[in-house]
Every structure is written in structure tokens, then in C-alpha cells.
Design an enzyme around this catalytic site. Structure first.
Site, PDB file in Angstrom:
ATOM      1  N   CYS A 109       0.821  -1.244  -0.015  1.00 30.83           N
ATOM      2  CA  CYS A 109      -0.124   0.219  -0.039  1.00 30.83           C
ATOM      3  C   CYS A 109       0.982   1.242   0.217  1.00 30.83           C
ATOM      4  O   CYS A 109       2.101   1.334   0.353  1.00 30.83           O
ATOM      5  CB  CYS A 109      -1.187  -0.130   1.041  1.00 30.83           C
ATOM      6  N   LEU A 110       0.252   2.494  -0.548  1.00 29.19           N
ATOM      7  CA  LEU A 110       1.025   3.559  -0.480  1.00 29.19           C
ATOM      8  C   LEU A 110       1.516   4.121   0.642  1.00 29.19           C
ATOM      9  O   LEU A 110       2.458   4.905   0.695  1.00 29.19           O
ATOM     10  CB  LEU A 110       0.254   4.698  -1.389  1.00 29.19           C
TER      11      LEU A 110
END
Length: 277
Positions: free
Chosen positions: A175-176
Site C-alpha cells: 500500500c502507498l
């Protein structure tokens, strides 16, 4: 057990569950679980992808394409981990709060839809790492069939290849939120900025890359063996202008090259482990 035996054991384990909801990110681990669940359970299996600002938009499209190819029912839900200060302040156990939000939502869906089991894509290697998200999943009764059968990450890819999944060697895409050092606050604007920056690099052909965010500085990582090509083949002025238009002041290239989790190597924990898959 050999790969063929472990695949048979995985199939048998999932067949015993009768009905299952899969926490499906589109990564190769959860994709393998979804594939086997569909093969064994048919319409008694459903894959559910959580959509939030920390999900790379292109990964959502990949998840849709892969689910359609597998033939499994695919549903989307929204999660709101960013609204939780325990997550947004980006502590070392950030993933615990992300997985808590995810699996609380999935458990609600499973109960509403009549599914007794929620499965995730945790593999045997993951159990050897610092993975606060695993604790959150276990607290909520989530099963990890890959880990239960003893399938490692390399075996996941080998089995996926043997099943003809074209994504068997797909790079990991955590995930970012993993692009920020622990302790740096995560906001919607920052996630969007990093996501747009990495999307730009992917469109230029750099499939395996990271844009690490250090305040107003973007630090680009590509594999070390690609650094020379990156410098000579990239329009650096255009790249810098684009990144600055996104809100970065400085744009740098990490000469050591890409390494998962390097951003926080100083505290001995890898922020990319366990994010999303």
C-alpha cells in the site's frame, strides 16, 4: 511436501471450509488463494477488495482483471483507515490498524452473506517477519491457508505458474502508506501525490519502482542494475517538472537502488511487509 503435494493440501483445506470469503488485494498470494477457492468451491467463494486512498489505483484495475480471468465473484468495499489517528500518525504498528479496519468490515460482510470463513493471502514466510497486521487478522478469526499448508513465497509463485496464472511473477505492490517514514503523518494529499508520481514512472516503463516521500522530497528507487539506463533513458527535466507540479520541491534518485522496506531499515522493520495482501 513438494509443490504438487502442497497444492493438493491447499485444495483439501479450502474444500473443507464449504464457503469462504477471500481478502483479495490482487497480489499474487491472495490471487492464488482466490484461484484455488474458485476451483474448489465455485460460487461458494467470493473475493473482496478493499478500496481506500492507500490502494494504488492501477492495482484495483489489475485485481478486477485477474478476478474476471479466474472467474470468481468479485466485490469491492470501502475502508477508512486514514480516518483513524492511530493509522494516520504512521506508528511502527500502522498495519495493525489497517488490518483491523479491513477485517472488521470483512467479518461483517461474511456474517451478512452467510460465510463462516474469511481467508487471507499470508504465506509461510510472512510468519517469520514483523507483521502487526497478522495479529489483527488472527484476533478476528481469519484463516491463512497458504501459511497453514506451509507454502512459501517462492512456492506461491511456482504454484501460480504451474496453474497458468500470467501474474505469477508480478512484483509486490504494498500500500502507498509504506512510502512514508514511520512518524511522518499520512494524509490523503500525500498518498495521492506519491501515487501519481509512481504512476508516471510506470507509464515510462519502470515497472519496479518506488517513490519514497520525505517531506517535500521525492526519492526514486529503481533496481540497481537499471539505474544507469534510468539516467540515460529518462527525460530528467520533464520528470522533475512533473514531480514538482505534484507538489514535491526536490527530486532525487537513490544510488543504492530499490530494496523493499529500505526507507525504515534503521529501525529494523519493513513497512512493506503485509501491506494489502
Amino acid at each position: 511436501m513438494m509443490g504438487v503435494e502442497k497444492l493438493a493440501a491447499l485444495r483439501n483445506l479450502i474444500a473443507e471450509l464449504d464457503r469462504a470469503l477471500i481478502a483479495y488485494s490482487g497480489g499474487i498470494d491472495s490471487t492464488l488463494v482466490a484461484k484455488v477457492a474458485q476451483d474448489v468451491l465455485g460460487d461458494r467463494a467470493v473475493a473482496v477488495t478493499a478500496v481506500s486512498p492507500s490502494l494504488f489505483p492501477a492495482d484495483l484495475e489489475d485485481a478486477r482483471i485477474q478476478a474476471a480471468a479466474i472467474g470468481i465473484r468479485h466485490e469491492l468495499i470501502e475502508t477508512h483507515e486514514l480516518e483513524n489517528p492511530n493509522y494516520a500518525t504512521n506508528p511502527v504498528n500502522r498495519c495493525y490498524f489497517c488490518k483491523s479496519e479491513l477485517h472488521d468490515r470483512l467479518r461483517e460482510l461474511a456474517q451478512a452473506w452467510g460465510y463462516d470463513y474469511v481467508l487471507d493471502g499470508v504465506n509461510a514466510d510472512d510468519l517469520q517477519d514483523y507483521r502487526p497486521g497478522i495479529a489483527a487478522a488472527k484476533e478476528r478469526g481469519v484463516r491463512s491457508p497458504l501459511a497453514e499448508v506451509g507454502i512459501s513465497k517462492l512456492e506461491v509463485r511456482a504454484i501460480a505458474k504451474s496453474l497458468g496464472l500470467p501474474w505469477w511473477n508480478k512484483p509486490a505492490q504494498p500500500c502507498l502508506s509504506s512510502r512514508f517514514p514511520y512518524g511522518e503523518e499520512i494524509t490523503l494529499a500525500k498518498l495521492q501525490r506519491v501515487g501519481h508520481a509512481e504512476y508516471y514512472l510506470r507509464k515510462q516503463g519502470w515497472e519496479l519502482c518506488r517513490v519514497r516521500s520525505h517531506g517535500d522530497t521525492a526519492r526514486i528507487e529503481v533496481p540497481q542494475e537499471q539505474i544507469a539506463d534510468f539516467v540515460t533513458m529518462t527525460d530528467l527535466e520533464k520528470l522533475v517538472n512533473h514531480f514538482q507540479s505534484l507538489g514535491f520541491t526536490y527530486v532525487t534518485l537513490d544510488l543504492e537502488g530499490f530494496r523493499s522496506g529500505k526507507l525504515n531499515a534503521g529501525i529494523g522493520r519493513d513497512p512493506e511487509r503485509g501491506c494489502r495482501d
